[in-house]
Design an enzyme around this catalytic site. Structure first.
Site, mmCIF file in Angstrom:
data_model
loop_
_atom_site.group_PDB
_atom_site.id
_atom_site.type_symbol
_atom_site.label_atom_id
_atom_site.label_comp_id
_atom_site.label_asym_id
_atom_site.label_seq_id
_atom_site.Cartn_x
_atom_site.Cartn_y
_atom_site.Cartn_z
ATOM 1 N N CYS A 177 0.888 -1.375 -0.085
ATOM 2 C CA CYS A 177 0.097 -0.032 0.133
ATOM 3 C C CYS A 177 0.919 1.246 -0.190
ATOM 4 C CB CYS A 177 -0.766 -0.130 1.189
ATOM 5 S SG CYS A 177 -1.654 -1.520 1.444
ATOM 6 N N HIS A 313 -2.343 8.034 6.191
ATOM 7 C CA HIS A 313 -2.984 6.741 5.714
ATOM 8 C C HIS A 313 -4.103 6.562 5.620
ATOM 9 C CE1 HIS A 313 -1.693 2.921 3.674
ATOM 10 N NE2 HIS A 313 -2.107 2.298 4.410
ATOM 11 N N HIS A 350 -9.661 2.993 -0.929
ATOM 12 C CA HIS A 350 -8.199 2.631 -0.819
ATOM 13 C C HIS A 350 -7.753 2.130 -2.231
ATOM 14 C CE1 HIS A 350 -4.531 1.401 0.622
ATOM 15 N NE2 HIS A 350 -4.686 0.614 1.543
ATOM 16 N N SER A 597 20.831 36.844 -58.613
ATOM 17 C CA SER A 597 21.639 37.629 -59.017
ATOM 18 C C SER A 597 22.644 37.772 -57.578
ATOM 19 C CB SER A 597 20.847 39.107 -59.499
ATOM 20 O OG SER A 597 21.964 40.155 -59.760
#
Length: 982
Positions: A177, A313, A350, A597
């Site tokens: 994870c 988390h 998750h 030219s």
């Protein structure tokens, strides 16, 4: 003001797709609004996911999840995949590939030129396990190794590096994870270690079927009611989600120096592992988490009391949340008075391997925008977390950032097994003010198709209409930060951008030919605006001025003096030479040149025949000698040179076009000839009868002057005015040639015909006006095009309008133009712009038991093959089956359809088996269309004996070979052929 240590990393780009939001911008809006992307699935979605009625009725079944819609759609053609190969490619790899493109595009760094590293992570590939393995719907001809290669997590980073041509390290990181937050840590370390200059870091987690729901078990980590409520009193688990995100990172000093838009600053990152200091392998550890957070604080050299928000988390599990709060409390040595906690899992579920980067993106946006994002679901803290006795709290509403110091946030990612990661983010530095840009800007866009190009145009037009970015910065970003694809658009913009009048095209005329005009194209003030705004042009002009006996800048502004040949010719040379140097600085290198030219002197100087000082001296002397001659007349006649019946006292001065010539002589002689013509002619405003017998008196003196100059063989081919063909080394280094050049007729038309005989080209007039490009259009320009560099004197345009338009049109035509060099002398900012509009189509192998679209395609191809007759039909049918494309035309290119060398062996084996002809291994490279391959088959049949014993034996052997044996045999044959050819 923040002081930096030199170890900071800038977040300069980001992209992502999450449940409920398809872009990072939409994701941030949903975060602020508290919009939950996790949802309950419909019966139709559950049916398509193969969820039976029996399973739905089971206790604990929760038909909820964070689904990522549209994963079966992919822009296969853009990335070079055939429909067959795209159908079996892991959707995680497809989605991450598109996300990586958008992230680098968002950063303005998709254009290449820097060492870009890729650090990526992915979840377990359920597509291979559930959809592909032992599924009869998998397209035919694919071996187990093919499926593994298309679905192995190990190939994720390398696949991105390959398709986006990124040459830094490509590393796949897997730590459960915490994987994608660890990719960011590894990327930061790589940047600090100089492994790369730019790093793309992120993760993806897509586990099809994504509308399946899940089974809740008592004591498990999955929530019983489909709600994820981190740190809440009602928290009882997490919900699975699907998503992808990637960020683009640079060393802060580099990002600031290059004018990147910086969204946040990474002050420091840290990783560690719990080791054995926990109750079980899958259990979290207070000490492990606290150590990694404290290490990140120490490495960042920040006081923990200055951190105002932590993106946790936050799994909302009874075990995980209390441990995380305890670890934070322990890690914050100097606790703030209050620090908000949040977790994006409450909104999108998750994301497993992509969870860390999702939280990182949320925190980066928070410090960048200066607001603390809310957690509207929150009611009261879980008493087991101890939040009420800590400095941490969960806010329900959007809050202004606390404190007066720099906005700082932490991001945590903890992996099952104990690999922990933490990052400390800080608000971005204030953008450095940029000076005003040029008065005109070139905007370019490109796409793989006309439809995608039009969508890109619309998106950019809407973005510009909304304002927000300097046009100079937008121009810089699209010119330097995007991939150049086949279908292209360019427009020159001034005060505002109007994309409706843009040029579009998809040409492949790469070669550029410089055309240098002669006397008569000059006008007062020519290129003056270019000199004001283009330092390269101005520097070259100043260098020319230093070698002339008069003040060049005064002459260029004086209309009367520009009528005098002694000033006109060197002034023209200086402007054309300086303009050529500007084009070369912009990356435009001529494969050939043709002057008219005096224009041939510019070509000769660029080719190295003359040094600049000598060339200017000769042109100035030439002009002075001619200026001292008696005046004469010149007449433009709408007839080809071969159609003129000239009297002895009138000379052909120039053959300009198939039906346009110029004659010269005394006023009287030219007047008589003009009266004799049956067509309307035009007298030219010239002071002398150039390229006529009236020049004869000065030829000897001029030849003597040329003989005093060192002449060298040309390094770039150019066409001679005298012969109308390629100049030879002997002519270029012969002083007599340059004397003849002043007298002989200018064979411009013949010279242009010589150049066009070499194939299509971009003819670029490098000088004032559009005389030569107008003449060029009177020739057969099939496949070629002519452009001017400077405006006509009667045009009400800025010089930059014309020269930038020419640059844009050359780029559209396929010429090599260094778009970044157009403004290389000024600092500009890369700004976020609308991303590429991927043209996604369905490439999917349905679950076993459903009606697979791929099998229908294969069956249709087989039926067409049986119904048709002939080699072409058989070969076309084999291609359709193995490439997975329902309709293939005889002239379709194998590689443009997504074919590759590994699949080629199967194609050739099938042709051998079905047609009885053994093609060499290189056949498909030499004959990459069905029609050409069929012709090769017919050719082999015509030159080989009829099925003799040896041939029959060989054919029998090939038919009995396994695909691996056949591939090895074809590889040996190809190697032998390459050796024999070398």
């Amino acid at each position: 003001m923040t002081e930096y240590t030199g170890l900071e990393i800038a977040v300069v780009g980001m992209a992502g797709r999450f449940p409920g939001s398809s872009t990072v911008e939409e994701f941030w809006e949903n975060v602020l609004a508290g919009e939950v992307g996790v949802r309950r699935f419909t019966d139709e979605e559950l049916d398509a996911a193969g969820v039976t009625a029996q399973r739905r009725a089971e206790p604990g079944f929760v038909p909820v999840g964070g689904a990522l819609d549209g994963i079966e759609f992919f822009d296969a053609k853009l990335f070079g995949y055939s429909p067959r190969d795209a159908a079996v490619l892991d959707p995680q790899q497809r989605v991450f590939l598109e996300c990586a493109w958008h992230a680098l595009e968002h950063a303005g760094h998709l254009g290449g030129g820097a060492e870009v590293g890729v650090y990526a992570s992915a979840s377990v590939d359920t597509y291979l396990l559930r959809h592909l393995w032992n599924n009869p719907a998998v397209p035919g001809g694919l071996q187990p190794l093919d499926l593994l290669l298309a679905n192995d997590k190990d190939t994720l980073a390398s696949r991105v590096a390959y398709h986006l041509d990124l040459t830094g390290p490509a590393i796949t990181v897997q730590t459960a994870c915490s994987s994608s937050l660890v990719t960011i840590h590894v990327a930061c370390q790589a940047l600090l270690g100089r492994d790369c200059d730019i790093a793309l870091a992120g993760g993806v987690s897509i586990r099809p079927p994504v509308h399946e729901g899940y089974q809740h078990t008592e004591g498990g980590i999955l929530a019983a009611d489909g709600r994820c409520l981190p740190f809440d009193v009602d928290a009882h688990g997490v919900v699975a989600g699907n998503g992808v995100a990637a960020v683009v990172l640079r060393r802060l000093e580099d990002a600031m120096a290059d004018g990147d838009t910086i969204h946040a600053v990474v002050k420091g990152t840290a990783v560690n592992n719990d080791g054995a200091g926990k109750v079980g392998f899958t259990a979290p550890s207070v000490n492990g988490q606290a150590r990694v957070i404290r290490a990140a604080h120490d490495l960042s050299e920040v006081d923990s009391s200055t951190i105002g928000y932590v993106e946790a988390h936050g799994t909302a599990t009874p075990l995980g949340d209390p441990i995380e709060v305890a670890a934070l409390t322990q890690a914050f040595v100097h606790p703030p008075s209050a620090c908000a906690l949040g977790s994006v899992k409450a909104l999108i579920g998750h994301l497993d391997a992509a969870a860390g980067v999702a939280g990182f993106v949320k925190a980066a946006l928070a410090v960048g925008h200066g607001v603390v994002p809310p957690s509207p679901y929150f009611t009261a803290p879980n008493p087991e977390t101890g939040l009420e006795d800590s400095p941490f709290f969960v806010n329900r509403e959007v809050l202004p950032w606390p404190g007066d110091g720099p906005r700082r946030a932490g991001v945590s990612g903890f992996g099952m097994g104990g690999t922990n990661a933490h990052a400390v983010l800080e608000e971005p530095p204030s953008p450095e003010p940029m000076p005003p840009g040029r008065s005109r800007h070139l905007l370019v866009l490109s796409a793989a198709s006309e439809q995608a190009l039009e969508q890109s145009r619309k998106r950019l037009a809407e973005h510009l209409a909304a304002g927000g970015h300097e046009l100079a910065d937008v121009s810089h970003t699209v010119r330097t930060g995007r991939r150049a694809l086949r279908h292209r658009l360019a427009v020159v913009a001034g005060d505002r951008a109007d994309l409706t009048g843009a040029w579009t095209g998809s040409g492949d005329r790469r070669d550029v030919v410089f055309l240098f005009p002669g006397q008569g194209s000059q006008y007062a003030g020519m290129a003056s605006q270019l000199a004001d705004e283009e330092p390269v042009f101005r520097a070259a002009l100043d260098e020319c001025a230093a070698h002339l006996p008069f003040d060049l800048h005064e002459v260029l502004a004086d209309a009367e003096r520009l009528t005098r040949t002694k000033y006109t010719q060197p002034a023209l040379f200086a402007v054309e030479y300086s303009l050529a140097k500007l084009w070369q600085h912009w990356g435009v290198r001529p494969v050939a040149m043709l002057g008219h030219s005096v224009g041939e002197y510019v070509a000769a100087c660029l080719a190295g025949v003359f040094g600049l000082r000598d060339a200017l001296g000769l042109v100035a002397a030439r002009g002075a000698l001619m200026d001292a001659l008696p005046a004469g007349a010149m007449l433009s006649v709408p007839l080809g040179a071969a159609d003129l019946d000239l009297p002895p006292d009138v000379c052909l001065a120039a053959s300009n076009a198939p039906n346009l010539s110029t004659v010269a002589g005394t006023f009287e002689a030219v007047g008589r000839f003009e009266e004799s013509l049956a067509v309307t002619s035009r007298r030219l405003h010239t002071s002398h009868a150039f390229h006529s017998s009236m020049i004869d008196p000065v030829l000897g003196e001029f030849a003597a002057l040329v003989s005093e100059v060192e002449l060298r063989e040309p390094r770039i081919p150019f066409v001679s005015n005298v012969s109308g063909t390629w100049i030879t080394d002997a002519e270029a280094t012969d002083p007599g040639y340059w004397a003849r050049h002043a007298r002989a007729a200018v064979r411009f038309s013949e010279g242009l015909t010589t150049i066009l005989a070499n194939g299509p080209a971009n003819l670029l007039e490098v000088g004032p006006g559009n005389v030569l490009s107008t003449l060029a259009r009177q020739h057969d320009l099939t496949g070629s095009a002519a452009y001017g560099s400077l405006r006509h004197p009667r045009e009400d345009k800025h010089d930059l309008d014309t020269v930038l338009a020419a640059a844009g049109r050359l780029w559209i035509a396929g010429a090599d133009v260094d778009l970044g060099a157009l403004t290389a002398d000024e600092r500009r900012r890369r700004v976020p712009l609308p991303g590429y509009p991927f043209e996604r189509a369905r490439h999917w192998v349905d679950l076993p038991g459903t009606a697979p679209r791929e099998a229908e395609v294969v069956e249709e191809a087989r039926e067409r093959e049986v119904a048709a007759t002939g080699d072409l039909a058989v070969i076309t049918g084999i291609w359709q089956e193995l490439l997975g494309i329902a309709s293939i035309a005889p002239d379709d290119d194998y590689f443009e359809l997504g074919g590759h060398s590994l699949l080629a062996t199967q194609v050739l084996a099938r042709i051998t088996a079905d047609l009885g002809v053994v093609l060499p291994a290189a056949a498909i490279f030499e004959a990459p269309t069905p029609a050409k391959l069929a012709a090769r088959v017919e050719q082999l049949r015509a030159h080989e004996p009829e099925q003799d014993d040896e041939f029959a034996r060989l054919l029998a052997e090939i038919r009995d070979m396994s695909p691996e044996e056949l591939r090895a045999e074809l590889d040996r044959e190809r190697d032998a052929q390459e050796i024999s050819q070398s």
